[in-house]
Structures are given as C-alpha cells and as structure tokens.
Design a protein around this motif. Structure first.
Motif, PDB file in Angstrom:
ATOM      1  N   ASP A   1     -13.198  -1.204  -1.703  1.00 37.47           N
ATOM      2  CA  ASP A   1     -12.927  -0.220  -0.667  1.00 37.47           C
ATOM      3  C   ASP A   1     -12.150  -0.945   0.427  1.00 37.47           C
ATOM      4  N   LEU A   2     -10.948  -0.451   0.740  1.00 39.96           N
ATOM      5  CA  LEU A   2     -10.099  -1.172   1.695  1.00 39.96           C
ATOM      6  C   LEU A   2     -10.710  -1.268   3.084  1.00 39.96           C
TER       7      LEU A   2
ATOM      8  N   GLY B   1      -4.322   5.252  -1.397  1.00 40.93           N
ATOM      9  CA  GLY B   1      -4.659   4.038  -0.665  1.00 40.93           C
ATOM     10  C   GLY B   1      -6.114   3.897  -0.252  1.00 40.93           C
ATOM     11  N   LYS B   2      -7.003   4.673  -0.863  1.00 47.93           N
ATOM     12  CA  LYS B   2      -8.420   4.569  -0.481  1.00 47.93           C
ATOM     13  C   LYS B   2      -9.077   3.295  -1.006  1.00 47.93           C
TER      14      LYS B   2
ATOM     15  N   GLY C   1      10.183   4.357  -1.221  1.00 44.23           N
ATOM     16  CA  GLY C   1       9.953   5.799  -1.317  1.00 44.23           C
ATOM     17  C   GLY C   1       9.318   6.344  -0.059  1.00 44.23           C
ATOM     18  N   ALA C   2       8.944   7.599  -0.105  1.00 39.26           N
ATOM     19  CA  ALA C   2       8.256   8.228   1.013  1.00 39.26           C
ATOM     20  C   ALA C   2       6.864   7.623   1.133  1.00 39.26           C
ATOM     21  N   GLU C   3       6.347   7.641   2.342  1.00 40.08           N
ATOM     22  CA  GLU C   3       4.989   7.143   2.539  1.00 40.08           C
ATOM     23  C   GLU C   3       4.019   8.129   1.940  1.00 40.08           C
ATOM     24  N   SER C   4       3.044   7.590   1.209  1.00 36.14           N
ATOM     25  CA  SER C   4       2.004   8.437   0.653  1.00 36.14           C
ATOM     26  C   SER C   4       0.734   8.142   1.445  1.00 36.14           C
ATOM     27  N   THR C   5       0.196   9.160   2.111  1.00 34.39           N
ATOM     28  CA  THR C   5      -0.995   8.929   2.934  1.00 34.39           C
ATOM     29  C   THR C   5      -2.143   9.772   2.433  1.00 34.39           C
ATOM     30  N   ALA C   6      -3.324   9.331   2.735  1.00 33.47           N
ATOM     31  CA  ALA C   6      -4.519  10.047   2.279  1.00 33.47           C
ATOM     32  C   ALA C   6      -4.554  11.445   2.902  1.00 33.47           C
ATOM     33  N   ALA C   7      -4.941  12.399   2.089  1.00 34.90           N
ATOM     34  CA  ALA C   7      -5.001  13.786   2.569  1.00 34.90           C
ATOM     35  C   ALA C   7      -6.144  13.939   3.562  1.00 34.90           C
TER      36      ALA C   7
ATOM     37  N   THR D   1       0.844  -1.201   0.000  1.00 40.44           N
ATOM     38  CA  THR D   1       0.000   0.000   0.000  1.00 40.44           C
ATOM     39  C   THR D   1       0.883   1.257   0.000  1.00 40.44           C
ATOM     40  N   PRO D   2       0.353   2.367  -0.536  1.00 42.06           N
ATOM     41  CA  PRO D   2       1.149   3.597  -0.617  1.00 42.06           C
ATOM     42  C   PRO D   2       1.670   4.080   0.740  1.00 42.06           C
ATOM     43  N   ASP D   3       0.961   3.782   1.826  1.00 46.68           N
ATOM     44  CA  ASP D   3       1.423   4.227   3.149  1.00 46.68           C
ATOM     45  C   ASP D   3       2.380   3.225   3.810  1.00 46.68           C
TER      46      ASP D   3
END
Length: 316
Positions: free
Chosen positions: A106-107, A90-91, A310-316, A44-46
């Motif tokens: 939907d996760l 990651g939604k 890479g950097a963690e990508s988290t939902a805004a 997952t992106p996060d």
C-alpha cells in the motif's frame, strides 16, 4: 518546479538516476543512489513519483522536487528487487525479487501488505489489465499467476525447463501474454477466461527472436491500435520489432553498441526508448526504425528506463 508533460528517467550502474528532457536530450536532474544498483524504474500513474527498485529496497522519489532524498522506502525484500509496478490508479505497488517473493505494498503505508512465494529468484512481474492477477516469471523457468482476489496461485506454467524467464508482457486488452527467456525465445499465449475468474493460457506461438538473451519483451500500448507490436531487447545489442499478427519481423533497431537491457513505448506506440550497457539511452522512431535522440551522461551501463508521456491517471 513545473512538471514536464513527458517524464523520462534512466538508471545506471554508476549509481545515479537521471531525468531527461525527451526532445532536447538534456539531463535536468540527477539523483545519487549510492547504496545499490537500480534494477528497475517505474513512474506512478499520476506522474508524481518514481519508484526505483534496488537491493534490497524500493525507494519512491518525488518527480517534481529537487530533493535528492526519497519520500518513502519499502524495505522487506532481502535481495535484489527485479520488478516493480503500479495498479492502474496508483493505490498499490507490486514487486518481485531475487529473494523468491512477489509482494504487494500500500503506497500510503510502510510495510508489505501481501507476499507470495515463488521458491526461485523472481526476474519479472506484470499486472494483468483486469488489475486482479499478477503474473511472475522466475530463474527456474516457472510462470505463475497470482490471483489477488483468492489470494493464491491460480496457475503454473513451465515453458522450458531450467531456462530462466527474463521478461513478461501482457497485451493492454488482456488477450495475449509473452514470456522471453535466456535462450532468445519468446513464448506467446492467448489468454482465455475460464468459467471462474481464472486465466487460462492457450499456446499461440513460439518465436526464436534472438541468438542471445532477451532481457526485455514489451507489447505495444492501446493507443498504438490497430497496429500491434512486440519489442524484444537483447544481449546481441539490438531491439527487434515484431508484428503481433503472425509474429513477422518488422524492424531491427541497430545503434546500441552493447546489451540492451530495457525498453518502453511512448503512449501512442510511435516511439521507443531503450537503455543499454553502452551507457546511453536512445529514442527510436517506430515508423523509420532510426534513433532520433541519444541520451548521454551516465558513466556506466544504463540498465533501466521509465517513460510517462500520457495523461495523468488519478484515483477516482
């Protein structure tokens, strides 16, 4: 358990998923996966979860836990799940299966939110960087664009009749799409935006990359710029690196003894991880074309790998 900055996982026909220290090559966690083979892994992106696509389930594992149990199972496919991936924050998750469907999940909720019928076994699905279109490739040679906003198929292509599309990849900026098939051929299209939101495919190049099957094709990531590469992993036991500018051969990565099933770039495009039937995964330097680490521990074919450095990508 402190989270490693680099998450590297592989899965094998030996019914295990292994997590590795990328630099040392040490395996620090093994998950038994007895109920089926694992066809595809995705992080997952996060960086919190690892999705394992099996037959017919998708299981989600906690990256930072030692628990062998999945935290969630996604169960409405009826055959091998061959593709899995995540929307950029990651939604939601998407998947493609040999049952002929592409699904969206939907996760946070069990059950599938949407389903699209490809009418043939789906081998590969990629998400367009615009996050609103999925592109699938199937066993009959069809490529379809699924418009998630209109909730319909917006485009169909058949580059070579009755020749299975094994792998699809889209350039990070949405400018190119590449389809690789069972005859060792890559078809390259320029993606053009029409007056509507629909993507149009303009043929750009046909590349005879290998004599054997191409099992995975992958375009290099954004932070590799200005270099742009296409990696093709093949049943001929090699991975070839092509310069996207003219599709000239840059390097051939030689070292695996059997089929190379999967590959993934590091976030800056400086390294490539590969997974092979020779039961190993390898880390390659893109600058030298040499393998600098071999990940040994699986007892049968290693068929997929996932990397998030890479950097963690988290939902805004």
């Amino acid at each position: 358990m402190t989270q490693p900055s680099v998450i590297l996982a592989t899965a094998s026909y030996d019914h295990t998923i292994r997590f590795w220290e990328a630099k040392s090559g040490r395996c620090y966690r093994t998950i038994q996966y007895p109920e089926s083979q694992v066809n595809r892994l995705e992080i997952t992106p996060d960086k919190r979860y690892l999705a394992a696509a099996g037959n017919p389930h998708i299981r989600l594992f906690d990256v930072n836990s030692t628990s062998p149990q999945p935290v969630m199972s996604y169960d409405s496919h009826t055959n091998n799940v061959m593709a899995v991936g995540f929307q950029c924050d990651g939604k939601w998750m998407y998947s493609g299966s040999e049952d002929g469907t592409v699904k969206i999940w939907d996760l946070r909720a069990p059950g599938c939110q949407r389903e699209y019928e490809s009418r043939a076994a789906v081998n590969t699905v990629v998400l367009h960087p615009n996050q609103t279109e999925l592109i699938s490739g199937d066993q009959n040679g069809n490529i379809r664009v699924w418009d998630l906003t209109a909730n319909s198929c917006s485009c169909e292509l058949v580059p070579e009749v009755d020749t299975a599309v094994r792998s699809l990849t889209v350039m990070w900026d949405g400018s190119l799409v590449v389809a690789a098939n069972n005859k060792g051929t890559c078809y390259v299209w320029r993606l053009l935006r029409g007056t509507q939101t629909m993507t149009n495919f303009e043929p750009l190049h046909k590349l005879q990359a290998h004599d054997g099957y191409i099992l995975k094709c992958l375009l290099s990531p954004e932070f590799c710029e200005p270099q742009r590469y296409l990696a093709t992993a093949s049943s001929d036991s090699t991975v070839k690196i092509w310069n996207v500018d003219g599709f000239t051969l840059e390097k051939t990565l030689v070292g695996h003894q059997r089929w190379v099933w999967d590959c993934v770039f590091s976030v800056d495009g400086a390294y490539l991880i590969t997974a092979s039937s020779d039961s190993t995964a390898r880390l390659w330097s893109m600058s030298t074309g040499e393998d600098i680490r071999v990940y040994s521990g699986h007892h049968k074919a290693t068929v997929c790998c996932a990397l998030h450095d890479g950097a963690e990508s988290t939902a805004a």
